[in-house]
Design an enzyme around this catalytic site. Structure first.
Site, PDB file in Angstrom:
ATOM      1  N   TYR A  39      10.251   3.726 -11.902  1.00 12.39           N
ATOM      2  CA  TYR A  39      10.036   3.092 -12.950  1.00 12.39           C
ATOM      3  C   TYR A  39       8.812   3.532 -13.758  1.00 12.39           C
ATOM      4  O   TYR A  39       8.084   3.918 -12.828  1.00 12.39           O
ATOM      5  CB  TYR A  39      10.311   1.769 -12.458  1.00 12.39           C
ATOM      6  CG  TYR A  39       9.492   1.322 -11.536  1.00 12.39           C
ATOM      7  CD1 TYR A  39       9.036   1.582 -10.057  1.00 12.39           C
ATOM      8  CD2 TYR A  39       8.040   0.110 -12.027  1.00 12.39           C
ATOM      9  CE1 TYR A  39       8.031   1.104  -9.171  1.00 12.39           C
ATOM     10  CE2 TYR A  39       7.466  -0.118 -11.136  1.00 12.39           C
ATOM     11  CZ  TYR A  39       7.536   0.387 -10.153  1.00 12.39           C
ATOM     12  OH  TYR A  39       6.246  -0.205  -9.366  1.00 12.39           O
ATOM     13  N   LYS A 153       7.003   6.694  -7.844  1.00 13.53           N
ATOM     14  CA  LYS A 153       6.638   5.359  -8.703  1.00 13.53           C
ATOM     15  C   LYS A 153       8.044   4.548  -8.530  1.00 13.53           C
ATOM     16  O   LYS A 153       9.355   5.000  -9.403  1.00 13.53           O
ATOM     17  CB  LYS A 153       6.381   4.790 -10.273  1.00 13.53           C
ATOM     18  CG  LYS A 153       5.597   3.956 -10.217  1.00 13.53           C
ATOM     19  CD  LYS A 153       5.274   4.091 -10.962  1.00 13.53           C
ATOM     20  CE  LYS A 153       4.841   2.277 -12.158  1.00 13.53           C
ATOM     21  NZ  LYS A 153       3.768   1.648 -11.462  1.00 13.53           N
ATOM     22  N   GLU A 185      -3.862   1.964  -1.611  1.00 13.36           N
ATOM     23  CA  GLU A 185      -4.550   0.706  -2.498  1.00 13.36           C
ATOM     24  C   GLU A 185      -3.900  -0.909  -1.747  1.00 13.36           C
ATOM     25  O   GLU A 185      -3.734  -0.490  -0.634  1.00 13.36           O
ATOM     26  CB  GLU A 185      -3.182   1.870  -2.690  1.00 13.36           C
ATOM     27  CG  GLU A 185      -2.033   1.679  -3.144  1.00 13.36           C
ATOM     28  CD  GLU A 185      -1.333   2.514  -3.279  1.00 13.36           C
ATOM     29  OE1 GLU A 185      -1.266   3.148  -4.696  1.00 13.36           O
ATOM     30  OE2 GLU A 185      -0.245   2.617  -2.494  1.00 13.36           O
ATOM     31  N   LEU A 209      -0.049   5.540  -5.399  1.00 17.86           N
ATOM     32  CA  LEU A 209       0.154   5.863  -6.523  1.00 17.86           C
ATOM     33  C   LEU A 209      -0.814   6.306  -7.140  1.00 17.86           C
ATOM     34  O   LEU A 209      -1.704   5.772  -7.158  1.00 17.86           O
ATOM     35  CB  LEU A 209       0.907   5.259  -7.257  1.00 17.86           C
ATOM     36  CG  LEU A 209       1.436   5.121  -7.966  1.00 17.86           C
ATOM     37  CD1 LEU A 209       2.706   6.001  -8.122  1.00 17.86           C
ATOM     38  CD2 LEU A 209       1.821   3.930  -9.051  1.00 17.86           C
TER      39      LEU A 209
HETATM   40  N1  PDD Z   1       2.292  -1.012 -10.340  1.00 16.48           N
HETATM   41  N2  PDD Z   1      -0.615   1.727  -6.921  1.00 16.48           N
HETATM   42  C1  PDD Z   1       0.378   0.895  -6.782  1.00 16.48           C
HETATM   43  C2  PDD Z   1       1.258   0.800  -5.738  1.00 16.48           C
HETATM   44  C3  PDD Z   1       1.038   0.422  -7.981  1.00 16.48           C
HETATM   45  O1  PDD Z   1       2.107  -0.308  -8.318  1.00 16.48           O
HETATM   46  C4  PDD Z   1       0.514  -0.417  -9.693  1.00 16.48           C
HETATM   47  C5  PDD Z   1       0.932  -0.755 -10.430  1.00 16.48           C
HETATM   48  C6  PDD Z   1      -0.908   0.945  -9.267  1.00 16.48           C
HETATM   49  C7  PDD Z   1      -1.444   1.861 -10.380  1.00 16.48           C
HETATM   50  O2  PDD Z   1      -0.945   1.633 -11.672  1.00 16.48           O
HETATM   51  P1  PDD Z   1      -1.281   1.786 -13.161  1.00 16.48           P
HETATM   52  O3  PDD Z   1      -2.305   2.029 -13.294  1.00 16.48           O
HETATM   53  O4  PDD Z   1      -0.243   2.946 -13.612  1.00 16.48           O
HETATM   54  O5  PDD Z   1      -0.439   0.713 -13.650  1.00 16.48           O
HETATM   55  C8  PDD Z   1      -1.107   1.549  -7.828  1.00 16.48           C
HETATM   56  C9  PDD Z   1       3.348  -2.056 -11.131  1.00 16.48           C
HETATM   57  C10 PDD Z   1       1.981  -2.243 -12.790  1.00 16.48           C
HETATM   58  C11 PDD Z   1       3.471  -2.639 -11.345  1.00 16.48           C
HETATM   59  O6  PDD Z   1       4.847  -2.316 -10.392  1.00 16.48           O
HETATM   60  O7  PDD Z   1       4.140  -3.176 -12.288  1.00 16.48           O
END
Ligand code: PDD
Length: 292
Positions: A39, A153, A185, A209
């Site tokens: 996703y 992701k 993270e 991620l």
């Molecule tokens: N999640 N690490 C994890 C495990 C995450 O799920 C996310 C973001 C990030 C940050 O990635 P980005 O800057 O691209 O949003 C890091 C999204 C927002 C979600 O699962 O809803």
């Protein structure tokens, strides 16, 4: 009614736009059966997607990593995101995209001829309010119990879901995770450490991620002359940090002011956060100004 959803927005499913209440997938969809899908979450400001090229590049990488054929080229995805934005009147939105391996007889092995399921939805973006931005958030910590391909992701998010609930159960906004004593993270965010004016992030590898905000914060730090190190960060360093921050599409960038009940640094948002916040807001304002 679906808990937490208001109204019945148009969503995209396999080539068609339909009201959310009518959008159905088979119970044999491998996303449902195995969490076999990927996703993306793209923030939209002033009806303009923010860093969409980066999000689509990561979507491509995720699909390649799990060997699902990419159902669209770059222009196709851009077109779809534009149409999703048009389904909502809200100027600021979150566009959610999901691709699963499709519907097939249940068998762990890839089906020979399943067609990927493609889902897309735009919802109004309730970005973090002034209180969170100015006063910061509480976080707790726990060991990182997830698998070893956190760079994908993937919709298989049980480890992340449990970690996020761990925070909610303790009246905190995020759980900061440590693998073998080193920072990985947050449950749904990247985590940043500041010590003596130096910004430190865990290195990009399979244990985190790579957030789209990871690269963005790297660029903002460079533009402001904030030194940045990307390396392994021991738990003790996190506990002794002057500042901690988290970043994600939905949380943008937020200061963490307490960890496991202890104040981080002075217990309030710090100067490096303030600089990055200003750059973030400027970038969003510049994007939104381009509207119309
Ligand atoms: N999640 N690490 C994890 C495990 C995450 O799920 C996310 C973001 C990030 C940050 O990635 P980005 O800057 O691209 O949003 C890091 C999204 C927002 C979600 O699962 O809803």
């Amino acid at each position: 009614m679906i808990p937490g959803m208001s109204g019945d927005p148009q969503v995209y499913l396999n080539g068609e736009f339909t009201p959310l209440s009518q959008a159905k997938v088979s119970v044999l969809d491998r996303g449902f059966i195995f969490g076999d899908g990927i996703y993306e979450v793209v923030p939209v400001y002033g009806r303009k997607p923010f860093r969409m090229g980066h999000h689509l590049a990561r979507l491509r990488r995720s699909l390649e990593a799990v060997r699902i054929a990419n159902p669209h080229d770059q222009a196709g995805w851009e077109d779809l995101v534009g149409k999703l934005i048009a389904t909502s009147d809200a100027p600021d939105q979150i566009v959610y995209l999901q691709v699963t391996r499709g519907v097939a007889r249940r068998d762990h092995a890839f089906p020979a001829d399943a067609v990927p399921t493609v889902f897309g939805m735009a919802t109004p973006f309730a970005w973090p309010g002034a209180e969170l931005r100015e006063q910061g958030v509480r976080a707790v910590s726990m060991p990182d119990e997830r698998w070893l391909h956190c760079e994908i992701k993937s919709t298989s998010l049980l480890g992340n879901v449990l970690a996020r609930q761990f925070a909610v159960d303790r009246d905190a906004v995020e759980t900061v995770m440590f693998r073998d004593g080193f920072l990985s993270e947050g449950s749904s965010s990247n985590v940043w450490v500041v010590k003596n004016g130096v910004l430190v992030a865990p290195e990009r590898n399979h244990l985190i991620l790579e957030g789209i905000r990871y690269g963005f914060i790297q660029e903002m730090a460079a533009a402001r002359g904030i030194p940045l190190e990307m390396r392994k960060i021991a738990q003790a360093e996190v506990e002794a940090a002057d500042e901690l921050m988290l970043s994600s599409a939905t949380k943008e960038i937020l200061p963490i002011v307490s960890l496991d009940g202890k104040p981080v640094g002075a217990g309030r948002p710090g100067p490096v956060y303030a600089q990055l916040r200003q750059s973030y807001d400027e970038a969003i304002a510049a994007l939104a100004r381009r509207v119309g």
